[in-house]
Scaffold this motif. Structure first.
Motif, PDB file in Angstrom:
ATOM      1  N   LEU A 111       0.805  -1.171   0.056  1.00 15.87           N
ATOM      2  CA  LEU A 111      -0.175  -0.035   0.017  1.00 15.87           C
ATOM      3  C   LEU A 111       1.007   1.393  -0.039  1.00 15.87           C
ATOM      4  CD1 LEU A 111      -2.592  -1.089   2.558  1.00 15.87           C
ATOM      5  CD2 LEU A 111      -2.889  -1.262   0.079  1.00 15.87           C
ATOM      6  N   ARG A 112       1.402   1.381  -1.250  1.00 18.25           N
ATOM      7  CA  ARG A 112       2.312   2.577  -1.194  1.00 18.25           C
ATOM      8  C   ARG A 112       1.243   4.087  -1.196  1.00 18.25           C
ATOM      9  NH1 ARG A 112       7.414   1.058  -0.224  1.00 18.25           N
ATOM     10  NH2 ARG A 112       7.789  -0.615  -1.428  1.00 18.25           N
ATOM     11  N   LEU A 113       1.922   5.209  -0.636  1.00 19.38           N
ATOM     12  CA  LEU A 113       1.510   6.535  -0.901  1.00 19.38           C
ATOM     13  C   LEU A 113       2.263   7.168  -1.726  1.00 19.38           C
ATOM     14  CD1 LEU A 113       0.643   7.186   3.000  1.00 19.38           C
ATOM     15  CD2 LEU A 113      -1.104   6.928   1.163  1.00 19.38           C
ATOM     16  N   SER A 114       1.806   8.128  -2.436  1.00 24.40           N
ATOM     17  CA  SER A 114       2.433   8.861  -3.123  1.00 24.40           C
ATOM     18  C   SER A 114       3.146  10.193  -2.488  1.00 24.40           C
ATOM     19  CB  SER A 114       1.596   9.482  -4.811  1.00 24.40           C
ATOM     20  OG  SER A 114       0.677  10.242  -4.339  1.00 24.40           O
ATOM     21  N   ALA A 148       2.411  13.293  -3.602  1.00 21.27           N
ATOM     22  CA  ALA A 148       1.569  14.121  -3.622  1.00 21.27           C
ATOM     23  C   ALA A 148       0.499  13.849  -2.527  1.00 21.27           C
ATOM     24  CB  ALA A 148       0.708  14.125  -4.938  1.00 21.27           C
ATOM     25  N   GLN A 149       0.206  12.321  -2.309  1.00 18.09           N
ATOM     26  CA  GLN A 149      -0.543  12.262  -1.028  1.00 18.09           C
ATOM     27  C   GLN A 149      -0.110  12.649   0.115  1.00 18.09           C
ATOM     28  OE1 GLN A 149      -1.174   8.051  -2.267  1.00 18.09           O
ATOM     29  NE2 GLN A 149      -3.132   8.265  -3.017  1.00 18.09           N
ATOM     30  N   ILE A 150       1.000  12.315   0.418  1.00 19.90           N
ATOM     31  CA  ILE A 150       1.708  12.977   2.081  1.00 19.90           C
ATOM     32  C   ILE A 150       1.632  14.228   1.757  1.00 19.90           C
ATOM     33  CG2 ILE A 150       3.830  12.663   3.084  1.00 19.90           C
ATOM     34  CD1 ILE A 150       4.279  10.001   1.888  1.00 19.90           C
ATOM     35  N   ALA A 151       2.136  14.881   0.732  1.00 23.59           N
ATOM     36  CA  ALA A 151       1.994  16.392   0.802  1.00 23.59           C
ATOM     37  C   ALA A 151       0.631  17.059   1.071  1.00 23.59           C
ATOM     38  CB  ALA A 151       2.476  17.027  -0.551  1.00 23.59           C
ATOM     39  N   ALA A 152      -0.587  16.357   0.199  1.00 22.76           N
ATOM     40  CA  ALA A 152      -1.905  16.860   0.666  1.00 22.76           C
ATOM     41  C   ALA A 152      -2.079  16.613   2.357  1.00 22.76           C
ATOM     42  CB  ALA A 152      -2.838  15.935   0.150  1.00 22.76           C
TER      43      ALA A 152
END
Length: 94
Positions: A57-60, A62-66
């Motif tokens: 389950l990888r997070l990008s 951009a998702q972490i920045a959001a």
């Protein structure tokens, strides 16, 4: 001792941030064992810890920045004056 507390606080913040990112990405439902789907039942810290353990389950970025953009206003709104500073007493220094 203070260094261990700092490391624990940073780890807690990292898990919280990853939990927010996991929920924002919609991956939080994979960790729920019950059938409740209309509200959050797992804490952000728990989601973040589980996210760290699952490589699939990888997070990008951009998702972490959001997630960071969502967390920072919450941090800015806190009244930091109500949190006592960590102060060592004279007895604990010896």
């Amino acid at each position: 001792m203070a260094l261990l507390i700092l490391l624990a606080a940073l780890t807690n913040w990292l898990h919280y941030m990853l939990g927010v990112a996991t929920e924002m990405a919609g991956l939080h439902r994979q960790f729920q064992a019950n059938t409740v789907r209309d509200k959050r039942v797992l804490s952000f810290n728990y989601l973040g810890m589980r996210q760290c353990k699952f490589e699939r389950l990888r997070l990008s970025a951009a998702q972490i920045a959001a997630a960071i953009e969502q967390i920072m206003p919450w941090v800015a709104e806190l009244d930091w004056a109500v949190f006592p500073m960590f102060v060592l007493s004279e007895r604990s220094k010896k």
